[in-house]
Design a protein around this motif. Structure first.
Motif, PDB file in Angstrom:
ATOM      1  N   VAL A  79       0.873  -1.167   0.000  1.00  0.00           N
ATOM      2  CA  VAL A  79       0.000   0.000   0.000  1.00  0.00           C
ATOM      3  C   VAL A  79       0.912   1.220   0.000  1.00  0.00           C
ATOM      4  O   VAL A  79       1.813   1.334   0.846  1.00  0.00           O
ATOM      5  CB  VAL A  79      -0.933   0.009   1.232  1.00  0.00           C
ATOM      6  CG1 VAL A  79      -1.704   1.314   1.303  1.00  0.00           C
ATOM      7  CG2 VAL A  79      -1.874  -1.182   1.189  1.00  0.00           C
ATOM      8  N   HIS A  97      -0.165   4.764  -0.048  1.00  0.00           N
ATOM      9  CA  HIS A  97      -0.653   5.788   0.872  1.00  0.00           C
ATOM     10  C   HIS A  97      -2.177   5.748   0.912  1.00  0.00           C
ATOM     11  O   HIS A  97      -2.804   5.112   0.081  1.00  0.00           O
ATOM     12  CB  HIS A  97      -0.171   7.189   0.468  1.00  0.00           C
ATOM     13  CG  HIS A  97      -0.804   7.698  -0.788  1.00  0.00           C
ATOM     14  ND1 HIS A  97      -0.282   7.432  -2.039  1.00  0.00           N
ATOM     15  CD2 HIS A  97      -1.925   8.432  -1.004  1.00  0.00           C
ATOM     16  CE1 HIS A  97      -1.052   7.990  -2.960  1.00  0.00           C
ATOM     17  NE2 HIS A  97      -2.057   8.602  -2.357  1.00  0.00           N
ATOM     18  N   THR A  98      -2.729   6.448   1.871  1.00  0.00           N
ATOM     19  CA  THR A  98      -4.165   6.660   1.995  1.00  0.00           C
ATOM     20  C   THR A  98      -4.398   8.158   1.921  1.00  0.00           C
ATOM     21  O   THR A  98      -3.693   8.927   2.578  1.00  0.00           O
ATOM     22  CB  THR A  98      -4.677   6.117   3.349  1.00  0.00           C
ATOM     23  OG1 THR A  98      -4.393   4.715   3.415  1.00  0.00           O
ATOM     24  CG2 THR A  98      -6.164   6.359   3.515  1.00  0.00           C
ATOM     25  N   ALA A  99      -5.376   8.581   1.114  1.00  0.00           N
ATOM     26  CA  ALA A  99      -5.705  10.000   0.987  1.00  0.00           C
ATOM     27  C   ALA A  99      -6.933  10.307   1.826  1.00  0.00           C
ATOM     28  O   ALA A  99      -7.923   9.582   1.771  1.00  0.00           O
ATOM     29  CB  ALA A  99      -5.957  10.360  -0.476  1.00  0.00           C
ATOM     30  N   ILE A 100      -6.854  11.390   2.589  1.00  0.00           N
ATOM     31  CA  ILE A 100      -7.947  11.797   3.468  1.00  0.00           C
ATOM     32  C   ILE A 100      -8.269  13.265   3.186  1.00  0.00           C
ATOM     33  O   ILE A 100      -7.364  14.102   3.177  1.00  0.00           O
ATOM     34  CB  ILE A 100      -7.558  11.628   4.948  1.00  0.00           C
ATOM     35  CG1 ILE A 100      -7.258  10.155   5.259  1.00  0.00           C
ATOM     36  CG2 ILE A 100      -8.647  12.184   5.867  1.00  0.00           C
ATOM     37  CD1 ILE A 100      -6.636   9.930   6.616  1.00  0.00           C
ATOM     38  N   ILE A 102       2.649   7.412   4.334  1.00  0.00           N
ATOM     39  CA  ILE A 102       1.407   6.652   4.474  1.00  0.00           C
ATOM     40  C   ILE A 102       0.132   7.438   4.232  1.00  0.00           C
ATOM     41  O   ILE A 102      -0.871   6.858   3.829  1.00  0.00           O
ATOM     42  CB  ILE A 102       1.310   5.952   5.852  1.00  0.00           C
ATOM     43  CG1 ILE A 102       1.296   6.955   6.986  1.00  0.00           C
ATOM     44  CG2 ILE A 102       2.394   4.910   6.032  1.00  0.00           C
ATOM     45  CD1 ILE A 102       0.794   6.375   8.290  1.00  0.00           C
ATOM     46  N   ILE A 103       0.121   8.752   4.496  1.00  0.00           N
ATOM     47  CA  ILE A 103      -1.133   9.513   4.394  1.00  0.00           C
ATOM     48  C   ILE A 103      -0.920  10.817   3.639  1.00  0.00           C
ATOM     49  O   ILE A 103       0.071  11.517   3.867  1.00  0.00           O
ATOM     50  CB  ILE A 103      -1.723   9.816   5.793  1.00  0.00           C
ATOM     51  CG1 ILE A 103      -2.232   8.536   6.440  1.00  0.00           C
ATOM     52  CG2 ILE A 103      -2.856  10.852   5.717  1.00  0.00           C
ATOM     53  CD1 ILE A 103      -2.812   8.715   7.824  1.00  0.00           C
ATOM     54  N   SER A 161     -18.958   7.612   7.829  1.00  0.00           N
ATOM     55  CA  SER A 161     -17.639   7.010   8.006  1.00  0.00           C
ATOM     56  C   SER A 161     -17.538   6.059   9.193  1.00  0.00           C
ATOM     57  O   SER A 161     -16.453   5.705   9.595  1.00  0.00           O
ATOM     58  CB  SER A 161     -16.581   8.112   8.129  1.00  0.00           C
ATOM     59  OG  SER A 161     -16.810   8.875   9.281  1.00  0.00           O
ATOM     60  N   LEU A 195     -14.632   2.979   2.751  1.00  0.00           N
ATOM     61  CA  LEU A 195     -13.483   2.759   3.631  1.00  0.00           C
ATOM     62  C   LEU A 195     -13.978   2.493   5.048  1.00  0.00           C
ATOM     63  O   LEU A 195     -14.708   3.293   5.619  1.00  0.00           O
ATOM     64  CB  LEU A 195     -12.563   3.989   3.619  1.00  0.00           C
ATOM     65  CG  LEU A 195     -11.344   3.914   4.535  1.00  0.00           C
ATOM     66  CD1 LEU A 195     -10.381   2.822   4.067  1.00  0.00           C
ATOM     67  CD2 LEU A 195     -10.652   5.262   4.584  1.00  0.00           C
ATOM     68  N   HIS A 199     -12.017   1.730   8.024  1.00  0.00           N
ATOM     69  CA  HIS A 199     -11.226   2.469   9.011  1.00  0.00           C
ATOM     70  C   HIS A 199      -9.747   2.378   8.643  1.00  0.00           C
ATOM     71  O   HIS A 199      -9.358   1.589   7.792  1.00  0.00           O
ATOM     72  CB  HIS A 199     -11.444   1.927  10.436  1.00  0.00           C
ATOM     73  CG  HIS A 199     -11.086   0.486  10.605  1.00  0.00           C
ATOM     74  ND1 HIS A 199     -12.018  -0.523  10.535  1.00  0.00           N
ATOM     75  CD2 HIS A 199      -9.901  -0.128  10.842  1.00  0.00           C
ATOM     76  CE1 HIS A 199     -11.435  -1.690  10.721  1.00  0.00           C
ATOM     77  NE2 HIS A 199     -10.139  -1.477  10.896  1.00  0.00           N
ATOM     78  N   LEU A 200      -8.932   3.194   9.300  1.00  0.00           N
ATOM     79  CA  LEU A 200      -7.478   3.080   9.241  1.00  0.00           C
ATOM     80  C   LEU A 200      -7.053   2.353  10.503  1.00  0.00           C
ATOM     81  O   LEU A 200      -7.559   2.651  11.589  1.00  0.00           O
ATOM     82  CB  LEU A 200      -6.813   4.456   9.222  1.00  0.00           C
ATOM     83  CG  LEU A 200      -7.058   5.345   8.024  1.00  0.00           C
ATOM     84  CD1 LEU A 200      -6.367   6.688   8.232  1.00  0.00           C
ATOM     85  CD2 LEU A 200      -6.539   4.693   6.767  1.00  0.00           C
TER      86      LEU A 200
END
Length: 126
Positions: free
Chosen positions: A4, A6-9, A52-53, A66, A73, A75-76
């Motif tokens: 993985v 990254h995760t985009a928020i 990561i983010i 959420s 999604l 959760h993280l």
């Protein structure tokens, strides 16, 4: 695939979310830019040196359900060494954890907190 990346928020209040991810989750800033054409900040964050983010701000983003049971999604999740220590650190910032649960399949302990936009964040004990 390798991993993985990254995760985009997308957050509703950039400064509040930035402080949460830096202070409560203790992530490190890789870079921060303001994109004038989008009226948007982009903050790249790392955990132990690993990217990561991506934290974004946009003017008036729409709300999204959420909670962990909402579609999309879930959760993280972050692995932690000491769940009580992690919960105590979060509490210093008035971030309250749910009661500790035990994974019925692994017998590992875990809990959830929420980021400023109510995104569920899980701490899973190693």
């Amino acid at each position: 695939m390798n991993k993985v990346h990254h995760t985009a928020i997308i957050c509703s209040n950039y400064e509040v979310s930035k402080q949460f991810y830096l202070n409560v989750l203790r992530l490190e800033v890789i870079s921060e830019v303001y994109r004038e054409e989008r009226q948007s900040y982009k903050l790249d964050l790392a955990l132990n040196g690993d990217y990561i983010i991506e934290l974004f701000s946009f003017p008036n983003p729409p709300e999204r359900p959420s909670r962990p049971e909402a579609c999309g999604l879930r959760h993280l999740a972050f692995e932690v060494d000491d769940l009580e220590k992690t919960i105590a650190h979060s509490k210093k910032y008035q971030v309250i954890a749910e009661p500790i649960r035990v994974d019925e399949f692994t017998n590992k302990r875990f809990t959830f907190i929420a980021d400023p936009d109510d995104l569920p964040i899980e701490f899973y004990e190693k």
